[in-house]
Design a protein around this motif. Structure first.
Motif, PDB file in Angstrom:
ATOM      1  N   GLU A   5     -13.033   0.016   8.382  1.00  0.00           N
ATOM      2  CA  GLU A   5     -11.614   0.238   8.112  1.00  0.00           C
ATOM      3  C   GLU A   5     -11.304   1.721   8.210  1.00  0.00           C
ATOM      4  O   GLU A   5     -12.109   2.552   7.810  1.00  0.00           O
ATOM      5  CB  GLU A   5     -11.260  -0.213   6.693  1.00  0.00           C
ATOM      6  CG  GLU A   5     -11.458  -1.683   6.417  1.00  0.00           C
ATOM      7  CD  GLU A   5     -11.223  -1.993   4.958  1.00  0.00           C
ATOM      8  OE1 GLU A   5     -10.144  -1.661   4.425  1.00  0.00           O
ATOM      9  OE2 GLU A   5     -12.144  -2.549   4.343  1.00  0.00           O
ATOM     10  N   ARG A   6     -10.143   2.024   8.703  1.00  0.00           N
ATOM     11  CA  ARG A   6      -9.710   3.427   8.785  1.00  0.00           C
ATOM     12  C   ARG A   6      -8.671   3.673   7.704  1.00  0.00           C
ATOM     13  O   ARG A   6      -7.661   2.994   7.626  1.00  0.00           O
ATOM     14  CB  ARG A   6      -9.111   3.703  10.165  1.00  0.00           C
ATOM     15  CG  ARG A   6      -8.697   5.138  10.355  1.00  0.00           C
ATOM     16  CD  ARG A   6      -8.437   5.421  11.834  1.00  0.00           C
ATOM     17  NE  ARG A   6      -7.601   6.574  12.044  1.00  0.00           N
ATOM     18  CZ  ARG A   6      -7.963   7.832  11.853  1.00  0.00           C
ATOM     19  NH1 ARG A   6      -9.173   8.099  11.442  1.00  0.00           N
ATOM     20  NH2 ARG A   6      -7.135   8.827  12.093  1.00  0.00           N
ATOM     21  N   ILE A   7      -8.935   4.660   6.871  1.00  0.00           N
ATOM     22  CA  ILE A   7      -8.023   5.063   5.802  1.00  0.00           C
ATOM     23  C   ILE A   7      -7.419   6.402   6.209  1.00  0.00           C
ATOM     24  O   ILE A   7      -8.145   7.345   6.533  1.00  0.00           O
ATOM     25  CB  ILE A   7      -8.768   5.233   4.455  1.00  0.00           C
ATOM     26  CG1 ILE A   7      -9.488   3.945   4.060  1.00  0.00           C
ATOM     27  CG2 ILE A   7      -7.824   5.709   3.371  1.00  0.00           C
ATOM     28  CD1 ILE A   7      -8.606   2.776   3.785  1.00  0.00           C
ATOM     29  N   ASN A  29      -4.587   6.164  -0.858  1.00  0.00           N
ATOM     30  CA  ASN A  29      -5.204   4.848  -0.798  1.00  0.00           C
ATOM     31  C   ASN A  29      -5.930   4.558  -2.111  1.00  0.00           C
ATOM     32  O   ASN A  29      -6.690   5.395  -2.601  1.00  0.00           O
ATOM     33  CB  ASN A  29      -6.177   4.802   0.385  1.00  0.00           C
ATOM     34  CG  ASN A  29      -6.912   3.498   0.456  1.00  0.00           C
ATOM     35  OD1 ASN A  29      -7.907   3.311  -0.237  1.00  0.00           O
ATOM     36  ND2 ASN A  29      -6.434   2.605   1.287  1.00  0.00           N
ATOM     37  N   THR A  32      -8.417   2.594  -2.969  1.00  0.00           N
ATOM     38  CA  THR A  32      -9.885   2.592  -2.928  1.00  0.00           C
ATOM     39  C   THR A  32     -10.428   4.007  -2.851  1.00  0.00           C
ATOM     40  O   THR A  32     -11.402   4.347  -3.527  1.00  0.00           O
ATOM     41  CB  THR A  32     -10.386   1.759  -1.731  1.00  0.00           C
ATOM     42  OG1 THR A  32      -9.844   0.437  -1.825  1.00  0.00           O
ATOM     43  CG2 THR A  32     -11.894   1.695  -1.705  1.00  0.00           C
ATOM     44  N   LEU A  33      -9.796   4.834  -2.060  1.00  0.00           N
ATOM     45  CA  LEU A  33     -10.227   6.227  -1.943  1.00  0.00           C
ATOM     46  C   LEU A  33     -10.001   6.979  -3.254  1.00  0.00           C
ATOM     47  O   LEU A  33     -10.838   7.777  -3.680  1.00  0.00           O
ATOM     48  CB  LEU A  33      -9.499   6.905  -0.792  1.00  0.00           C
ATOM     49  CG  LEU A  33     -10.000   8.278  -0.376  1.00  0.00           C
ATOM     50  CD1 LEU A  33     -11.486   8.248  -0.039  1.00  0.00           C
ATOM     51  CD2 LEU A  33      -9.211   8.785   0.814  1.00  0.00           C
ATOM     52  N   CYS A  71     -19.216  -0.307  -1.093  1.00  0.00           N
ATOM     53  CA  CYS A  71     -18.190   0.324  -0.276  1.00  0.00           C
ATOM     54  C   CYS A  71     -18.702   1.711   0.098  1.00  0.00           C
ATOM     55  O   CYS A  71     -19.044   2.508  -0.783  1.00  0.00           O
ATOM     56  CB  CYS A  71     -16.882   0.421  -1.050  1.00  0.00           C
ATOM     57  SG  CYS A  71     -15.556   1.222  -0.124  1.00  0.00           S
ATOM     58  N   VAL A  94     -17.869   5.253   2.022  1.00  0.00           N
ATOM     59  CA  VAL A  94     -16.802   6.104   2.540  1.00  0.00           C
ATOM     60  C   VAL A  94     -17.462   7.174   3.400  1.00  0.00           C
ATOM     61  O   VAL A  94     -18.360   7.878   2.941  1.00  0.00           O
ATOM     62  CB  VAL A  94     -15.998   6.754   1.389  1.00  0.00           C
ATOM     63  CG1 VAL A  94     -14.893   7.636   1.941  1.00  0.00           C
ATOM     64  CG2 VAL A  94     -15.436   5.695   0.451  1.00  0.00           C
ATOM     65  N   ARG A  97     -18.563  -2.861   2.836  1.00  0.00           N
ATOM     66  CA  ARG A  97     -17.269  -2.329   3.298  1.00  0.00           C
ATOM     67  C   ARG A  97     -17.456  -0.863   3.684  1.00  0.00           C
ATOM     68  O   ARG A  97     -17.981  -0.071   2.897  1.00  0.00           O
ATOM     69  CB  ARG A  97     -16.259  -2.467   2.171  1.00  0.00           C
ATOM     70  CG  ARG A  97     -14.867  -2.079   2.546  1.00  0.00           C
ATOM     71  CD  ARG A  97     -13.929  -2.330   1.384  1.00  0.00           C
ATOM     72  NE  ARG A  97     -12.566  -1.948   1.738  1.00  0.00           N
ATOM     73  CZ  ARG A  97     -11.614  -1.745   0.870  1.00  0.00           C
ATOM     74  NH1 ARG A  97     -11.849  -1.913  -0.422  1.00  0.00           N
ATOM     75  NH2 ARG A  97     -10.416  -1.386   1.268  1.00  0.00           N
ATOM     76  N   LEU A 116     -15.424   2.532   4.984  1.00  0.00           N
ATOM     77  CA  LEU A 116     -14.127   3.180   5.146  1.00  0.00           C
ATOM     78  C   LEU A 116     -14.304   4.478   5.916  1.00  0.00           C
ATOM     79  O   LEU A 116     -15.055   5.354   5.494  1.00  0.00           O
ATOM     80  CB  LEU A 116     -13.493   3.474   3.786  1.00  0.00           C
ATOM     81  CG  LEU A 116     -13.320   2.301   2.837  1.00  0.00           C
ATOM     82  CD1 LEU A 116     -12.736   2.781   1.517  1.00  0.00           C
ATOM     83  CD2 LEU A 116     -12.449   1.238   3.457  1.00  0.00           C
ATOM     84  N   VAL A 131     -12.650   7.882   7.058  1.00  0.00           N
ATOM     85  CA  VAL A 131     -11.580   8.723   6.516  1.00  0.00           C
ATOM     86  C   VAL A 131     -11.506  10.025   7.319  1.00  0.00           C
ATOM     87  O   VAL A 131     -12.551  10.655   7.538  1.00  0.00           O
ATOM     88  CB  VAL A 131     -11.845   9.021   5.027  1.00  0.00           C
ATOM     89  CG1 VAL A 131     -10.743   9.859   4.428  1.00  0.00           C
ATOM     90  CG2 VAL A 131     -12.017   7.730   4.232  1.00  0.00           C
TER      91      VAL A 131
END
Length: 87
Positions: free
Chosen positions: A2-4, A9, A11-12, A52, A54, A77, A79, A81
């Motif tokens: 996923e791109r945040i 956000n 989750t971030l 998750c 990042v 998951r 992410l 960023v």
């Protein structure tokens, strides 16, 4: 992956809070691992199921990061960023 793109956000924001507050980690029963070696070692000993990860855009092209990401199962998951948001 996923791109945040927003620093807002949820989750971030939670990841930042967890990385800065031992109390928050204790209350939520979460841990924060920083770096491919720690993540890899943890995955070998335990599991990353439901985790998750990042990762900054600039880090994705690094061999150690791309290798780690390629080894992850579908239930992890990831992410992506932008660097300016990751900071």
């Amino acid at each position: 992956m996923e791109r945040i793109t927003s620093a807002q956000n949820s989750t971030l924001k939670l990841a930042r809070k967890l990385s800065q507050s031992p109390r928050e980690r204790d209350e939520r029963g979460k841990i924060v691992l920083d770096g491919t070696r720690l993540v890899s070692d943890y995955a070998k000993r335990f599991s990353l199921m439901g985790a998750c990860i990042v990762v900054s855009e600039s880090a994705i092209s690094r061999p150690d990061v791309s290798s780690l990401l390629a080894s992850l199962s579908d239930d992890v998951r990831v992410l992506q960023v932008p660097d300016h948001v990751f900071q």
